[in-house]
Design a protein around this motif. Structure first.
Motif, PDB file in Angstrom:
ATOM      1  N   TRP A  39       0.829  -1.214   0.000  1.00  0.00           N
ATOM      2  CA  TRP A  39       0.000   0.000   0.000  1.00  0.00           C
ATOM      3  C   TRP A  39       0.861   1.260   0.000  1.00  0.00           C
ATOM      4  O   TRP A  39       0.432   2.300  -0.459  1.00  0.00           O
ATOM      5  CB  TRP A  39      -0.894   0.026   1.239  1.00  0.00           C
ATOM      6  CG  TRP A  39      -2.084  -0.848   1.145  1.00  0.00           C
ATOM      7  CD1 TRP A  39      -2.166  -2.160   1.494  1.00  0.00           C
ATOM      8  CD2 TRP A  39      -3.378  -0.478   0.682  1.00  0.00           C
ATOM      9  NE1 TRP A  39      -3.424  -2.629   1.265  1.00  0.00           N
ATOM     10  CE2 TRP A  39      -4.191  -1.613   0.776  1.00  0.00           C
ATOM     11  CE3 TRP A  39      -3.927   0.703   0.190  1.00  0.00           C
ATOM     12  CZ2 TRP A  39      -5.530  -1.611   0.402  1.00  0.00           C
ATOM     13  CZ3 TRP A  39      -5.252   0.711  -0.175  1.00  0.00           C
ATOM     14  CH2 TRP A  39      -6.038  -0.434  -0.072  1.00  0.00           C
ATOM     15  N   TYR A  60      -0.579   1.715   7.682  1.00  0.00           N
ATOM     16  CA  TYR A  60      -2.003   1.990   7.813  1.00  0.00           C
ATOM     17  C   TYR A  60      -2.776   0.686   7.710  1.00  0.00           C
ATOM     18  O   TYR A  60      -3.775   0.485   8.372  1.00  0.00           O
ATOM     19  CB  TYR A  60      -2.495   2.910   6.698  1.00  0.00           C
ATOM     20  CG  TYR A  60      -2.188   4.382   6.850  1.00  0.00           C
ATOM     21  CD1 TYR A  60      -1.123   4.842   7.600  1.00  0.00           C
ATOM     22  CD2 TYR A  60      -2.969   5.320   6.217  1.00  0.00           C
ATOM     23  CE1 TYR A  60      -0.845   6.187   7.709  1.00  0.00           C
ATOM     24  CE2 TYR A  60      -2.705   6.677   6.318  1.00  0.00           C
ATOM     25  CZ  TYR A  60      -1.644   7.097   7.065  1.00  0.00           C
ATOM     26  OH  TYR A  60      -1.388   8.429   7.167  1.00  0.00           O
ATOM     27  N   PHE A  61      -2.303  -0.196   6.811  1.00  0.00           N
ATOM     28  CA  PHE A  61      -3.012  -1.429   6.496  1.00  0.00           C
ATOM     29  C   PHE A  61      -2.098  -2.629   6.730  1.00  0.00           C
ATOM     30  O   PHE A  61      -0.893  -2.536   6.562  1.00  0.00           O
ATOM     31  CB  PHE A  61      -3.451  -1.441   5.024  1.00  0.00           C
ATOM     32  CG  PHE A  61      -4.217  -0.222   4.614  1.00  0.00           C
ATOM     33  CD1 PHE A  61      -5.542  -0.075   4.992  1.00  0.00           C
ATOM     34  CD2 PHE A  61      -3.628   0.773   3.870  1.00  0.00           C
ATOM     35  CE1 PHE A  61      -6.257   1.051   4.620  1.00  0.00           C
ATOM     36  CE2 PHE A  61      -4.335   1.900   3.492  1.00  0.00           C
ATOM     37  CZ  PHE A  61      -5.659   2.041   3.878  1.00  0.00           C
ATOM     38  N   LEU A 127     -12.244  -3.858   5.125  1.00  0.00           N
ATOM     39  CA  LEU A 127     -11.409  -2.697   5.417  1.00  0.00           C
ATOM     40  C   LEU A 127     -11.011  -2.680   6.888  1.00  0.00           C
ATOM     41  O   LEU A 127      -9.841  -2.494   7.224  1.00  0.00           O
ATOM     42  CB  LEU A 127     -12.134  -1.399   5.040  1.00  0.00           C
ATOM     43  CG  LEU A 127     -11.368  -0.103   5.316  1.00  0.00           C
ATOM     44  CD1 LEU A 127     -10.062  -0.074   4.538  1.00  0.00           C
ATOM     45  CD2 LEU A 127     -12.224   1.098   4.950  1.00  0.00           C
ATOM     46  N   MET A 130      -8.433  -5.206   7.621  1.00  0.00           N
ATOM     47  CA  MET A 130      -7.153  -4.902   7.008  1.00  0.00           C
ATOM     48  C   MET A 130      -6.437  -3.730   7.690  1.00  0.00           C
ATOM     49  O   MET A 130      -5.230  -3.573   7.556  1.00  0.00           O
ATOM     50  CB  MET A 130      -7.406  -4.590   5.524  1.00  0.00           C
ATOM     51  CG  MET A 130      -6.204  -4.291   4.726  1.00  0.00           C
ATOM     52  SD  MET A 130      -6.634  -4.024   3.007  1.00  0.00           S
ATOM     53  CE  MET A 130      -7.692  -2.600   3.108  1.00  0.00           C
ATOM     54  N   LEU A 131      -7.188  -2.909   8.430  1.00  0.00           N
ATOM     55  CA  LEU A 131      -6.587  -1.747   9.077  1.00  0.00           C
ATOM     56  C   LEU A 131      -5.626  -2.146  10.179  1.00  0.00           C
ATOM     57  O   LEU A 131      -5.837  -3.146  10.877  1.00  0.00           O
ATOM     58  CB  LEU A 131      -7.667  -0.858   9.690  1.00  0.00           C
ATOM     59  CG  LEU A 131      -8.355   0.139   8.795  1.00  0.00           C
ATOM     60  CD1 LEU A 131      -9.424   0.892   9.575  1.00  0.00           C
ATOM     61  CD2 LEU A 131      -7.396   1.109   8.154  1.00  0.00           C
ATOM     62  N   ASN A 132      -4.617  -1.331  10.376  1.00  0.00           N
ATOM     63  CA  ASN A 132      -3.714  -1.498  11.495  1.00  0.00           C
ATOM     64  C   ASN A 132      -4.542  -1.464  12.784  1.00  0.00           C
ATOM     65  O   ASN A 132      -5.397  -0.590  12.944  1.00  0.00           O
ATOM     66  CB  ASN A 132      -2.695  -0.344  11.473  1.00  0.00           C
ATOM     67  CG  ASN A 132      -1.726  -0.379  12.612  1.00  0.00           C
ATOM     68  OD1 ASN A 132      -2.073  -0.612  13.758  1.00  0.00           O
ATOM     69  ND2 ASN A 132      -0.477  -0.123  12.287  1.00  0.00           N
TER      70      ASN A 132
END
Length: 172
Positions: A39, A60-61, A127, A130-132
């Motif tokens: 990303w 972030y991801f 989402l 997948m986010l931190n």
């Protein structure tokens, strides 16, 4: 077995999310594994325009592993590649064949959300997954409802007037 691979183009976060969104919905509809390229990356435009934020999306991801991304290089050599397939359910034979479904193009249709409209729950769940985790924890502290708007104004510093923030604040 077919795979879904997202090779992110050089674009801003909104366009990257649309590429990922199409691949995500396609993978869900066809029960296929999705692998993404990284990303984050250096966005030269932000440096050239001397923007304050350089738009690094580092951490972030959650990223697909380096091993998974390396396997995609092998798949590109051994599987037939289907570029930007339509968002639809595939037949069993096509799903089980040796195909690599590649998503790597910024959507230029007038209706950017057309192919993924109606799949908001899937996209929202994926989402968040997948986010931190630190970003998820921060998001969970906000009061409901939270409405976020991404307004990118850095491109309009030379030659064009910048729309004042008050315009967007007063749009409610």
């Amino acid at each position: 077995m077919s795979k879904v691979y997202v090779k992110f183009p050089k674009a801003g976060l909104g366009n990257l999310m649309l590429v990922w969104g199409r691949a995500c919905v396609f993978a869900h509809l066809n029960n296929l594994t999705i692998v993404t390229s990284s990303w984050w990356g250096i966005r030269l435009g932000a440096w050239i325009r001397n923007e304050k934020r350089k738009r690094f999306y580092w951490r972030y991801f959650k990223e697909s592993s380096s091993w998974e991304r390396a396997k995609m290089l092998c798949y590109k050599l051994t599987h037939s590649i289907v570029n930007e397939p339509p968002i639809q359910v595939l037949g069993d034979t096509e799903r089980k064949s040796n195909k690599l479904f590649l998503f790597n193009q910024v959507n230029t249709d007038n209706d950017l959300f057309g192919p993924i409209r109606g799949y908001q729950k899937i996209l929202k769940n994926d989402l968040y997954n997948m986010l931190n985790p630190l970003l998820c924890a921060k998001l969970n502290t906000y009061e409901v409802p939270v409405i976020a708007i991404h307004i990118r104004r850095g491109d309009f510093k030379v030659g064009n007037p910048i729309t004042p923030e008050s315009f967007y604040i007063n749009c409610s």
